[in-house]
Enzyme design. Sequence first.
Site, mmCIF file in Angstrom:
data_model
loop_
_atom_site.group_PDB
_atom_site.id
_atom_site.type_symbol
_atom_site.label_atom_id
_atom_site.label_comp_id
_atom_site.label_asym_id
_atom_site.label_seq_id
_atom_site.Cartn_x
_atom_site.Cartn_y
_atom_site.Cartn_z
ATOM 1 N N THR A 31 13.574 21.721 27.633
ATOM 2 C CA THR A 31 13.747 22.457 26.371
ATOM 3 C C THR A 31 13.609 21.495 25.190
ATOM 4 O O THR A 31 14.002 20.328 25.310
ATOM 5 C CB THR A 31 15.159 23.092 26.330
ATOM 6 N N ASP A 84 11.028 16.966 30.819
ATOM 7 C CA ASP A 84 11.981 17.282 29.746
ATOM 8 C C ASP A 84 12.077 16.124 28.750
ATOM 9 O O ASP A 84 11.748 14.976 29.079
ATOM 10 C CB ASP A 84 13.365 17.581 30.346
ATOM 11 N N GLY A 85 12.539 16.435 27.565
ATOM 12 C CA GLY A 85 12.745 15.443 26.516
ATOM 13 C C GLY A 85 14.128 14.824 26.601
ATOM 14 O O GLY A 85 14.868 15.040 27.557
ATOM 15 N N ASP A 87 17.443 13.001 23.814
ATOM 16 C CA ASP A 87 17.893 12.578 22.482
ATOM 17 C C ASP A 87 18.006 11.056 22.437
ATOM 18 O O ASP A 87 17.784 10.450 21.386
ATOM 19 C CB ASP A 87 19.232 13.236 22.152
ATOM 20 N N GLY A 99 20.914 18.060 22.576
ATOM 21 C CA GLY A 99 20.835 18.326 21.143
ATOM 22 C C GLY A 99 20.460 19.784 20.895
ATOM 23 O O GLY A 99 20.944 20.411 19.951
ATOM 24 N N GLU A 106 19.336 22.409 31.978
ATOM 25 C CA GLU A 106 18.529 21.197 32.167
ATOM 26 C C GLU A 106 19.090 20.355 33.312
ATOM 27 O O GLU A 106 18.345 19.839 34.143
ATOM 28 C CB GLU A 106 18.521 20.383 30.873
ATOM 29 N N LYS A 124 13.595 7.580 20.389
ATOM 30 C CA LYS A 124 14.643 7.934 21.359
ATOM 31 C C LYS A 124 15.050 6.746 22.244
ATOM 32 O O LYS A 124 16.012 6.825 22.991
ATOM 33 C CB LYS A 124 14.160 9.085 22.274
HETATM 34 C C1 5RP Z 1 17.702 20.053 24.556
HETATM 35 C C2 5RP Z 1 17.404 18.649 24.905
HETATM 36 C C3 5RP Z 1 16.143 18.060 24.359
HETATM 37 O O1 5RP Z 1 15.409 17.524 25.393
HETATM 38 C C4 5RP Z 1 16.497 16.983 23.367
HETATM 39 O O2 5RP Z 1 17.382 17.531 22.395
HETATM 40 C C5 5RP Z 1 15.253 16.426 22.677
HETATM 41 O O3 5RP Z 1 14.711 17.379 21.820
HETATM 42 P P1 5RP Z 1 13.353 17.162 21.034
HETATM 43 O O4 5RP Z 1 12.262 17.114 22.048
HETATM 44 O O5 5RP Z 1 13.267 18.393 20.148
HETATM 45 O O6 5RP Z 1 13.471 15.900 20.229
HETATM 46 O O7 5RP Z 1 18.100 17.991 25.621
HETATM 47 O O8 5RP Z 1 18.951 20.474 25.050
#
Ligand code: 5RP
Length: 223
Positions: A31, A84-85, A87, A99, A106, A124
């Site tokens: 997400t 996945d990404g 923070d 975040g 996740e 990050k």
């Molecule tokens: C969401 C997350 C996202 O992976 C994290 O917040 C990074 O977000 P972005 O890709 O918008 O910088 O853990 O719950």
Amino acid sequence: MDMNQSAKLKKQAAEAALSYIKNDMVVGVGTGSTVNYFIDALASLRGRIDGAVSSSQASAAKLKALGIPVYELNTVDEVSVYIDGADEVNRALQMIKGGGGALTGEKIVASVAKQFICIADQSKWVRLLGQFPVAVEVIPMARGHVAREIVKLGGDPIYRDGYMTDYGNIILDVHHFKIINPREFEERLNNIAGVVTNGIFAARPADVLLLGTEQGVEKIQAQ
Ligand code: 5RP
């Protein structure tokens, strides 16, 4: 780094993750804004992959809108890869996530997946986790109790006002934690009654980080 540059690096990292996607796979999808670039790119493989398992309602809606079949996690035998990404991410590829508030879904999909590929821009990448607040998903009736326990652990919990998770729970964003041992800290937070899960991803770190930098996408393995 301005917003446009950061968006460009996120997009590069997201597109590099396509090389981990093979025909007929069920792809685990995280997400966030970086993952949104990945979903856009994944649409080019529609028809070649079997489908996706999503970590959130938001990503599921985007996947479906692009014509990618979305399966319930309970109906699939395995998830080969999870994208996945984060923070924050450190050298051990432990992360702070959540975040966007989707930490529980996740963490579940990441735990099932054989391989976890983290996609992120260079902002990050950190030496020590903890500058970014740690999201804690809490059963609503336990909010006061969990907040008091968190204060005993040295954190400053802030209620994420007006936000409800996909599972009907609330989020406390905890500032100023000193996270010396992320794995132990993750477990300690999870042991507070009323905590569903927390945004420290150390027990199940990523296997590979694709980091978007000014010099291109760096592939970093856990050390
Ligand atoms: C969401 C997350 C996202 O992976 C994290 O917040 C990074 O977000 P972005 O890709 O918008 O910088 O853990 O719950």
